[in-house]
Scaffold this motif. Structure first.
Motif, PDB file in Angstrom:
ATOM      1  N   UNK A   1      53.220  59.110  35.623  1.00  0.00           N
ATOM      2  CA  UNK A   1      54.483  59.667  35.105  1.00  0.00           C
ATOM      3  C   UNK A   1      54.172  60.621  33.956  1.00  0.00           C
ATOM      4  N   UNK A   2      54.740  61.811  33.989  1.00  0.00           N
ATOM      5  CA  UNK A   2      54.501  62.848  33.001  1.00  0.00           C
ATOM      6  C   UNK A   2      55.475  62.687  31.835  1.00  0.00           C
ATOM      7  N   UNK A   3      54.933  62.562  30.615  1.00  0.00           N
ATOM      8  CA  UNK A   3      55.787  62.335  29.450  1.00  0.00           C
ATOM      9  C   UNK A   3      56.735  63.499  29.208  1.00  0.00           C
ATOM     10  N   UNK A   4      56.373  64.689  29.648  1.00  0.00           N
ATOM     11  CA  UNK A   4      57.240  65.849  29.420  1.00  0.00           C
ATOM     12  C   UNK A   4      58.477  65.837  30.310  1.00  0.00           C
ATOM     13  N   UNK A   5      58.463  64.981  31.326  1.00  0.00           N
ATOM     14  CA  UNK A   5      59.593  64.943  32.260  1.00  0.00           C
ATOM     15  C   UNK A   5      60.433  63.670  32.137  1.00  0.00           C
ATOM     16  N   UNK A   6      60.274  62.942  31.051  1.00  0.00           N
ATOM     17  CA  UNK A   6      61.037  61.719  30.886  1.00  0.00           C
ATOM     18  C   UNK A   6      62.512  62.026  30.669  1.00  0.00           C
ATOM     19  N   UNK A 265      62.637  59.475  21.910  1.00  0.00           N
ATOM     20  CA  UNK A 265      62.710  60.895  22.254  1.00  0.00           C
ATOM     21  C   UNK A 265      64.146  61.276  22.605  1.00  0.00           C
ATOM     22  N   UNK A 266      64.570  62.419  22.052  1.00  0.00           N
ATOM     23  CA  UNK A 266      65.866  62.954  22.433  1.00  0.00           C
ATOM     24  C   UNK A 266      65.755  64.467  22.564  1.00  0.00           C
ATOM     25  N   UNK A 267      66.673  65.049  23.310  1.00  0.00           N
ATOM     26  CA  UNK A 267      66.598  66.472  23.625  1.00  0.00           C
ATOM     27  C   UNK A 267      67.773  67.221  23.013  1.00  0.00           C
ATOM     28  N   UNK A 268      67.497  68.410  22.508  1.00  0.00           N
ATOM     29  CA  UNK A 268      68.550  69.290  22.030  1.00  0.00           C
ATOM     30  C   UNK A 268      69.339  69.800  23.239  1.00  0.00           C
ATOM     31  N   UNK A 269      70.673  69.662  23.198  1.00  0.00           N
ATOM     32  CA  UNK A 269      71.493  70.089  24.337  1.00  0.00           C
ATOM     33  C   UNK A 269      72.454  71.228  23.996  1.00  0.00           C
ATOM     34  N   UNK A 270      72.652  71.509  22.689  1.00  0.00           N
ATOM     35  CA  UNK A 270      73.577  72.585  22.337  1.00  0.00           C
ATOM     36  C   UNK A 270      73.389  72.970  20.873  1.00  0.00           C
ATOM     37  N   UNK A 375      47.757  51.080  32.370  1.00  0.00           N
ATOM     38  CA  UNK A 375      48.156  51.468  33.727  1.00  0.00           C
ATOM     39  C   UNK A 375      48.882  52.807  33.766  1.00  0.00           C
ATOM     40  N   UNK A 376      49.064  53.428  32.590  1.00  0.00           N
ATOM     41  CA  UNK A 376      49.782  54.689  32.523  1.00  0.00           C
ATOM     42  C   UNK A 376      51.145  54.510  31.888  1.00  0.00           C
ATOM     43  N   UNK A 377      52.018  55.472  32.113  1.00  0.00           N
ATOM     44  CA  UNK A 377      53.362  55.446  31.560  1.00  0.00           C
ATOM     45  C   UNK A 377      54.307  54.857  32.596  1.00  0.00           C
ATOM     46  N   UNK A 378      54.928  53.703  32.248  1.00  0.00           N
ATOM     47  CA  UNK A 378      55.743  52.973  33.205  1.00  0.00           C
ATOM     48  C   UNK A 378      57.140  52.723  32.639  1.00  0.00           C
ATOM     49  N   UNK A 379      58.129  52.718  33.507  1.00  0.00           N
ATOM     50  CA  UNK A 379      59.493  52.367  33.116  1.00  0.00           C
ATOM     51  C   UNK A 379      59.609  50.846  33.075  1.00  0.00           C
TER      52      UNK A 379
END
Length: 395
Positions: A1-6, A265-270, A375-379
């Motif tokens: 799982x790619x951290x940039x696409x979470x 992590x949070x994303x700017x939306x506006x 094991x990597x990045x897991x949900x």
């Protein structure tokens, strides 16, 4: 799982960091006390994956309600490896825990009466919580002029002695443990020295014969410029009278173990401009990273889209959350900072303590939680939806 696409917002657990914190605290304890262990504070972060890691790395579960007691058993803690504190014990789980050999610290008068309902024909060992008034015991560590506590039995009022007499009158109950938890605002080593000296005098006056002493929590984790686990433990050892150094020492860290192991992590939306400021809206919320609403800034980083082509903002930037409440504002960047735009990610560090436990089901339900493990990045917890919210409701 790619951290940039979470999918944001989300929490990310660093498994290695959590395990490192547990092992380093345990190593410090055993450098001075052969008989000692960590009781992980379940209330601080009750994520089942975290509880499993704590269990697998030798921690007991420190619980403060019948819900947490049942959860600890559900995730696999040995019934003898539970520390049962707090006023929200149920009678059935209280009696079960005492009978099964858990460390049960009596908090109030009703629990003493419950002890009378234990089966006769065998002896039981229990602990008792002592009331700690920081203003009287260690005033330099007090948060206010009267930093008292509503928990435990007070020695000065005589209730602690009365509680001991009541327990003794039952006939088959021994007080074998003492609980002296208070969390000072300063989290200083000297505070624990003062508490230990205060409590040791009471142990002597009341002629208690202890198997364990639960010192509670309230420690800093691994953090530059703050006391280390080893410095805390050295302080315990130096303050303890020689006669009590053979008692099993219990600590109940939560923040010190789990805080640094989580990012958010949070994303700017506006982005909007008005009233002399730039208002940056995100898909996260202050409820998730500062549930006490006390912080003015955070340990944080920015992951920018096209950082080389980014202009500087000519106005202050107010970073806000997803909710419809005006006070859902996290922090402000001064004019001259890099201008944030939609798609940028803000990463908050050291947000594992009390955040997830106190996040409300308000507007946005519980977010995804991931773990960074071998094991990597897991949900490990899927974002709640309306189906999770509605379970148990009649409508």
């Amino acid at each position: 799982m790619d951290i940039t696409n979470l999918k944001t917002p989300c929490f990310i657990l660093d498994e290695a960091e959590l395990v490192r914190n547990i092992r380093e605290f345990d190593t410090a304890l055993h450098s001075k006390f052969n008989k000692s262990f960590i009781g992980y504070s379940v209330k601080t972060n009750a994520l089942p994956y975290v509880l499993r890691l704590a269990k697998d790395n030798g921690c007991y579960a420190e619980v403060v309600s019948y819900h947490e007691y049942s959860l600890a058993l559900k995730v696999g803690f040995d019934k003898r490896h539970i520390i049962y504190n707090g006023p929200l014990k149920s009678k059935s789980t209280f009696l079960q825990a005492v009978g099964d050999g858990a460390l049960v610290n009596v908090e109030n008068w009703r629990e003493i009466e419950w002890l009378r309902d234990l089966p006769k024909g065998r002896r039981y060992g229990i602990g008792i919580r002592l009331n700690i008034n920081i203003s009287k015991i260690s005033p330099e560590d007090a948060a206010c002029d009267d930093d008292d506590s509503r928990f435990g039995f007070s020695f000065e009022s005589g209730e602690f002695q009365q509680a001991l007499k009541k327990i003794s009158s039952i006939g088959n109950i021994d007080v074998v443990g003492l609980h002296s938890h208070r969390e000072p605002k300063t989290r200083s080593v000297s505070f624990y020295r003062h508490v230990i000296s205060y409590v040791a005098n009471i142990v002597s006056q009341c002629q208690l014969h202890l198997d364990y002493w639960d010192l509670g929590g309230g420690f800093f984790g691994i953090m530059s410029g703050k006391p280390t686990y080893q410095q805390y433990v050295d302080g315990f050892y130096e303050a303890l009278p020689t006669s009590l150094r053979d008692v099993t020492i219990v600590v109940e860290p939560g923040n010190a173990i789990v805080a640094s192991a989580f990012d958010y992590r949070m994303e700017v939306i506006d982005v909007k401009h008005h009233d002399g400021k730039i208002y940056v809206c995100t898909d996260g919320t202050r409820n998730d990273v500062d549930p006490f609403f006390r912080k003015t800034d955070y340990f944080k980083d920015f992951v920018l889209t096209n950082p080389k082509e980014r202009p500087l903002a000519d106005l202050p930037q107010v970073i806000s959350g997803l909710s419809c409440l005006e006070y859902d504002r996290l922090f402000q960047l001064p004019a001259g900072s890099v201008a944030l735009t939609p798609g940028d990610i803000i990463v908050f560090h050291r947000v594992g303590a009390y955040t997830m436990a106190l996040s409300p089901l308000f507007i946005h339900y519980f977010p995804n939680v991931y773990v960074s493990s071998p094991s990597g990045l897991l949900l490990i917890r899927k974002e709640w939806n309306e189906n999770n919210f509605i379970i148990g409701n009649n409508y």
